[in-house]
Design a protein around this motif. Structure first.
Motif, short mmCIF file in Angstrom:
data_model
loop_
_atom_site.label_atom_id
_atom_site.label_comp_id
_atom_site.label_asym_id
_atom_site.label_seq_id
_atom_site.Cartn_x
_atom_site.Cartn_y
_atom_site.Cartn_z
N ILE A 101 26.04 34.51 -37.65
CA ILE A 101 25.67 34.71 -36.17
C ILE A 101 27.21 34.20 -35.17
O ILE A 101 27.47 34.81 -34.78
N ILE A 102 27.52 32.64 -35.84
CA ILE A 102 29.27 32.22 -35.37
C ILE A 102 29.99 33.16 -35.28
O ILE A 102 31.13 33.43 -34.26
N SER A 103 30.09 33.92 -36.37
CA SER A 103 31.48 34.64 -36.45
C SER A 103 31.39 36.15 -35.82
O SER A 103 32.72 36.16 -35.42
N LYS A 104 30.60 36.33 -34.99
CA LYS A 104 30.46 37.88 -34.09
C LYS A 104 30.46 37.00 -32.88
O LYS A 104 31.19 37.49 -32.12
N HIS A 105 30.87 35.94 -32.73
CA HIS A 105 31.37 35.28 -31.20
C HIS A 105 32.40 35.54 -31.34
O HIS A 105 33.68 35.43 -30.52
N LEU A 106 32.80 34.60 -32.78
CA LEU A 106 34.49 34.15 -33.16
C LEU A 106 35.51 35.11 -33.04
O LEU A 106 36.58 35.46 -32.87
N GLU A 107 35.01 36.18 -33.81
CA GLU A 107 35.68 37.61 -33.78
C GLU A 107 36.34 38.26 -31.89
O GLU A 107 37.07 39.29 -32.14
N LYS A 108 35.59 38.16 -30.79
CA LYS A 108 35.52 38.44 -30.05
C LYS A 108 36.83 37.15 -29.42
O LYS A 108 36.93 38.05 -27.69
N LEU A 109 37.01 36.08 -29.64
CA LEU A 109 37.50 35.37 -29.11
C LEU A 109 39.73 35.62 -30.03
O LEU A 109 39.51 35.47 -30.75
N VAL A 110 40.26 34.85 -28.42
CA VAL A 110 41.32 34.82 -28.91
C VAL A 110 41.66 33.35 -29.29
O VAL A 110 41.23 32.63 -28.89
N PHE A 111 43.09 32.92 -30.65
CA PHE A 111 42.75 31.70 -31.13
C PHE A 111 44.82 31.54 -30.56
O PHE A 111 45.17 32.28 -30.73
N ILE A 112 44.93 30.59 -30.57
CA ILE A 112 46.68 29.95 -30.87
C ILE A 112 46.52 28.97 -31.58
O ILE A 112 45.39 27.53 -31.92
N SER A 113 47.47 28.61 -32.75
CA SER A 113 48.10 27.71 -33.89
C SER A 113 48.54 27.11 -33.00
O SER A 113 49.33 26.72 -32.24
N ASN A 114 48.91 25.55 -33.80
CA ASN A 114 49.20 24.73 -33.31
C ASN A 114 50.55 25.47 -33.69
O ASN A 114 51.86 24.31 -33.29
N ASP A 115 51.65 26.43 -33.93
CA ASP A 115 52.91 26.57 -33.78
C ASP A 115 52.64 27.73 -32.38
O ASP A 115 53.98 28.22 -33.08
N ASN A 116 52.26 27.63 -32.43
CA ASN A 116 52.10 28.82 -30.39
C ASN A 116 51.36 30.13 -31.18
O ASN A 116 52.50 30.73 -30.15
N GLN A 117 51.53 30.67 -32.45
CA GLN A 117 51.00 31.80 -32.93
C GLN A 117 49.34 31.96 -31.99
O GLN A 117 49.07 31.43 -32.22
N ILE A 118 49.77 33.58 -31.34
CA ILE A 118 48.44 34.14 -30.48
C ILE A 118 47.69 34.90 -31.00
O ILE A 118 48.81 36.40 -31.16
#
Length: 411
Positions: A101-118
């Motif tokens: 269930i949670i993965s279906k939300h997460l796959e539609k969200l944009v992430f940013i890593s600690n070294d600023n990769q988006i």
């Protein structure tokens, strides 16, 4: 805990066969649990009444309820996680993506890593809005990107375009979230914002709205929200007694100030995390537009109008509509019968040079008919888009009440 709960359900029997009827518990592509019923290979709309009280069916119905509650809870939790700036370890990300269930939300969200990769998280890599793949290592941490991160890294437009091109509907407003930055006046005053001074709001509605967003009511000070990790709190000052029925006079907003939790001194806006500043102002903007006194909605905020402008620009690009220009708060339409202007805040339509056209929306008809790239559909945004698309092809309008109002002398 959520993962264990859902694994526990899925480890049990998720299919019940009664005579020639099969009822299965499934998770759809949105991550929502549902019951699917087949009779002799043909899908039915619902479980036949005579089987509804069956022990197995009742058990499946309970599982569905639990999983749907988890869907709603995780959606809210992820939005709060973005606002707080929670960091996830690489191993945690992999674990979360195993949750059906949670993965279906997460796959539609944009992430940013600690070294600023988006980018979007896909199988241990980040995929950018332009489709580039960024490989990751196990030492990296991530958080759900806030629209300020996208703005700061100059990739906001790429992700907005991506959402439209791929018809990606996010679980909450992320890529199309309104961003609030300190105004020149606020920076000049250093630590006191009068952005919403003079707005009158309904006390009960205001309290109800802000309580869902983590605000607390203090008997002495009024409304406040504490950010323990950052070491400060924000207070919304108003001429009000939040605890009386307030029949005499509705509260009038005055100032918004941030105080240090150590010495209670005011903190300058430039020292406040831009993500938190934006979210605080977004909360109060919501109050001003929803809980205002009087039946007339005040002018929609600059941020909402800007965001509608972006939504409209992308919609027009997809529909290949070339006769609409967005000028400040208006969409200017060069139609075949006449020229029109649609206000991006109020959705009011005028035939240029200035004749008001009465076009009444039926909000329930917009729902699902127009694609909006976030789950909490905003009826006013859908109304603005619909009206612009309607008048962009004014030669195809068949509604006699609209046609009778268009004055051809200006065409």
């Amino acid at each position: 805990m959520e993962t264990k709960q859902v694994q526990n359900i899925l480890s049990k029997e998720t299919e019940v066969v009664l005579d020639d009827v099969t009822v299965s518990l499934v998770i759809n592509k949105e991550g929502k649990a549902d019951l699917v019923t087949y009779k002799a290979g043909k899908e039915l709309k619902s479980v036949p009444p005579k089987y509804k009280k069956d022990k197995g069916i009742l058990e499946l119905t309970n599982y569905r309820k639990t999983m749907r509650e988890q869907w709603t809870r995780s959606r809210k939790g992820l939005e709060e996680s973005m606002i707080r700036g929670d960091e996830f370890l690489f191993a945690e990300m992999q674990n979360l993506f195993e949750h059906p269930i949670i993965s279906k939300h997460l796959e539609k969200l944009v992430f940013i890593s600690n070294d600023n990769q988006i980018g979007f998280y896909v199988d241990g890599s980040l995929v950018t809005g332009l489709g580039e793949m960024i490989s990751l290592n196990e030492k990296q941490t991530f958080r759900i990107a806030h629209c300020f991160d996208l703005h700061k890294n100059n990739v906001w437009v790429d992700y907005q375009k991506y959402c439209f091109d791929n018809k990606l509907q996010q679980p909450f407003k992320q890529v199309f979230r309104e961003l609030y930055a300190p105004t020149p006046d606020e920076l000049k005053e250093k630590s006191i914002s009068r952005r919403y001074a003079g707005h009158q709001v309904q006390p009960n509605q205001t309290l109800a709205l802000l309580k869902t967003r983590g605000w607390k009511v203090d008997y002495e000070e009024g409304l406040q929200k504490v950010f323990h990790k950052e070491g400060y709190q924000v207070k919304m000052y108003a001429m009000a007694d939040w605890f009386s029925p307030a029949d005499v006079e509705a509260p009038t907003l005055e100032t918004i100030e941030f105080h240090s939790l150590k010495d209670y001194k005011n903190i300058a806006f430039e020292d406040i995390n831009p993500r938190i500043f934006s979210e605080v102002m977004r909360d109060i903007d919501l109050v001003v537009s929803v809980a205002h006194v009087g039946g007339v909605d005040p002018e929609a905020s600059h941020s909402s109008i800007e965001m509608r402008g972006v939504l409209l620009r992308e919609t027009l690009r997809l529909f290949k509509v070339k006769n609409v220009e967005i000028k400040e708060n208006h969409a200017i339409i060069k139609g075949k019968l006449a020229d029109y202007s649609v206000h991006l805040g109020s959705a009011v339509v005028h035939q240029l040079p200035g004749k008001y056209l009465s076009v009444l929306p039926i909000h329930s008809q917009h729902r699902g008919r127009l694609f909006l790239p976030f789950a909490d559909e905003d009826p006013k945004s859908a109304e603005v888009m619909s009206k612009v698309l309607l008048f962009a092809k004014d030669d195809e309008i068949q509604d006699p009440t609209i046609l009778s109002q268009i004055d051809k002398t200006y065409a």
